[in-house]
Design a protein around this motif. Structure first.
Motif, short mmCIF file in Angstrom:
data_model
loop_
_atom_site.label_atom_id
_atom_site.label_comp_id
_atom_site.label_asym_id
_atom_site.label_seq_id
_atom_site.Cartn_x
_atom_site.Cartn_y
_atom_site.Cartn_z
N ALA A 1 0.79 -1.08 -0.02
CA ALA A 1 -0.02 0.07 -0.06
C ALA A 1 1.07 1.30 0.21
CB ALA A 1 -1.07 -0.11 1.13
N ALA A 2 2.05 1.02 0.56
CA ALA A 2 3.27 2.39 0.71
C ALA A 2 3.78 2.35 -0.60
CB ALA A 2 3.79 2.33 1.89
N GLY A 3 3.74 1.26 -1.52
CA GLY A 3 4.43 1.41 -2.67
C GLY A 3 5.98 1.06 -2.55
N VAL A 4 6.17 0.29 -1.53
CA VAL A 4 7.35 -0.32 -1.35
C VAL A 4 7.65 -1.60 -1.72
CG1 VAL A 4 9.06 -0.65 0.69
CG2 VAL A 4 7.56 1.44 0.73
N GLY A 5 8.41 -1.98 -2.59
CA GLY A 5 8.54 -3.37 -3.12
C GLY A 5 9.51 -4.23 -2.23
N THR A 6 10.64 -3.87 -2.34
CA THR A 6 11.59 -4.84 -1.12
C THR A 6 11.90 -3.95 0.12
OG1 THR A 6 13.44 -4.09 -2.63
CG2 THR A 6 12.20 -6.14 -3.21
N PHE A 7 12.36 -4.52 1.07
CA PHE A 7 12.71 -3.65 2.38
C PHE A 7 13.53 -4.57 3.31
CE2 PHE A 7 8.28 -5.61 1.93
CZ PHE A 7 8.35 -6.73 2.83
N ALA A 8 14.21 -3.87 3.96
CA ALA A 8 14.86 -4.49 5.13
C ALA A 8 13.81 -4.63 6.35
CB ALA A 8 15.95 -3.95 5.77
N VAL A 9 13.81 -5.55 7.37
CA VAL A 9 12.97 -5.57 8.32
C VAL A 9 13.46 -5.54 9.66
CG1 VAL A 9 10.90 -7.00 9.32
CG2 VAL A 9 11.59 -7.15 6.98
N CYS A 10 13.21 -4.46 10.51
CA CYS A 10 13.45 -4.09 11.80
C CYS A 10 12.46 -4.92 12.86
CB CYS A 10 13.81 -2.87 12.13
SG CYS A 10 15.48 -2.17 11.42
N GLY A 11 12.77 -5.90 13.47
CA GLY A 11 11.78 -6.42 14.39
C GLY A 11 12.39 -6.39 15.87
N TYR A 12 11.50 -5.61 16.91
CA TYR A 12 11.99 -5.65 18.25
C TYR A 12 11.17 -6.65 19.02
CZ TYR A 12 11.54 -3.94 22.92
OH TYR A 12 11.48 -3.74 24.27
N SER A 13 11.69 -7.27 20.12
CA SER A 13 11.07 -8.29 20.54
C SER A 13 10.15 -9.16 20.31
CB SER A 13 10.38 -7.38 21.93
OG SER A 13 9.82 -8.33 23.13
N ALA A 14 8.78 -9.03 20.36
CA ALA A 14 7.85 -9.80 19.75
C ALA A 14 7.98 -9.54 18.07
CB ALA A 14 6.41 -9.62 20.29
N GLY A 15 8.06 -8.49 17.80
CA GLY A 15 8.21 -7.98 16.47
C GLY A 15 9.77 -8.91 15.75
N ALA A 16 10.53 -9.26 16.75
CA ALA A 16 11.65 -10.12 15.84
C ALA A 16 11.31 -11.27 15.26
CB ALA A 16 12.72 -10.35 16.77
N PRO A 17 10.36 -12.45 16.12
CA PRO A 17 10.15 -13.66 15.36
C PRO A 17 9.01 -13.19 14.30
CG PRO A 17 9.12 -13.32 17.74
CD PRO A 17 10.16 -12.36 17.59
N LEU A 18 8.36 -12.46 14.48
CA LEU A 18 7.67 -11.79 13.39
C LEU A 18 8.19 -11.76 12.21
CD1 LEU A 18 4.68 -10.08 15.16
CD2 LEU A 18 4.42 -12.29 14.13
#
Length: 262
Positions: free
Chosen positions: A57-74
């Motif tokens: 929806a934001a028009g972002v095709g590829t991306f790095a992912v930063c996950g913190y705490s519960a966001g990390a396993p996601l």
């Protein structure tokens, strides 16, 4: 402009957990906020597919992912489920699944939240979230003020905690095939640093960084945390085993930080 998807932890939001980082790198990355769902019962894959939809929806095709705490396993699950979309991973204070200590801490967290005893909840979160060094170096009056001013957890907190308790990405760790940085919070009372290091060892070719903080690096050493994340995101290269460096300076909280990357 490169893409960056931010997945926050339970009881927070992308702004409360990543606001300092996005202000640091927002001019170089198209940042997408991966907000955890506010209703219980959603499947883990359904949640991570929703994060990809937000990037679309934001028009972002590829991306790095930063996950913190519960966001990390996601973030791990997303990278395995959508490998064509993910260019790199930063996992801070990560876990692959809950252990008994985490289940006990989160059970009390949810009980205090649902009882409306938010001052006691703030004290519980300080006890399970802040590192010993930070607590001992913080003036008692300032600590009391911090607890008084701490924002109430968002309405979606019970759903966040319920989702976090169902995650198990142990089998996904060895399947990751993108550059990865694991940021170990070395004084973490909630997610054992030993478990964080074991997770890093299970990720092929992962780099690791260690911060002398508890579970809340954005409180204890926001600049130090942003430094190691920014360096990894902007390096433009895959992790290299065997290389290391260390740095140390005072954080904004007056807590000397020790950062080691390898």
């Amino acid at each position: 402009m490169a893409g960056l998807l931010l997945i926050h932890g339970a009881g927070g939001s992308a702004e409360t957990h990543f606001g300092g980082l996005t202000r640091r790198v927002g001019d170089r990355f198209s940042c997408v906020r991966g907000e955890l769902p506010e209703r219980e019962g959603l499947g883990v894959d359904e949640v991570v597919d929703g994060f990809v939809a937000a990037a679309d929806a934001a028009g972002v095709g590829t991306f790095a992912v930063c996950g913190y705490s519960a966001g990390a396993p996601l973030a791990v699950r997303l990278a395995v489920r959508h490998p064509e979309r993910v260019t790199g991973l930063v996992l801070t204070a990560p876990f692959a699944r809950f252990d008994h200590r985490m289940r006990l801490g989160v059970s009390l967290w949810r009980g205090l939240y649902e009882s409306g005893r938010h001052r006691l909840l703030a004290e519980h979160l300080a006890l399970t979230g802040l590192g010993e060094t930070f607590l001992e170096r913080t003036d008692p009056a300032r600590l009391r003020a911090m607890l008084m001013l701490a924002p109430a957890p968002p309405a979606g907190t019970p759903a966040h905690l319920e989702l976090a308790g169902r995650i198990d990405v142990r089998e996904d760790l060895g399947r990751l095939a993108v550059p990865a940085l694991v940021v170990v919070t070395a004084e973490d009372p909630l997610v054992s640093p030993a478990r964080q290091r074991a997770l890093a060892a299970a990720v092929p070719d992962a780099r690791t960084a260690e911060l002398a903080t508890g579970h809340l690096p954005f409180w204890e050493d926001p600049e130090g945390w942003a430094d190691v994340v920014e360096e990894f995101l902007t390096a433009g290269r895959s992790p290299t085993a065997g290389k290391s460096h260390t740095a140390g300076k005072s954080s904004t909280a007056g807590n000397p930080r020790s950062v080691g990357v390898r």
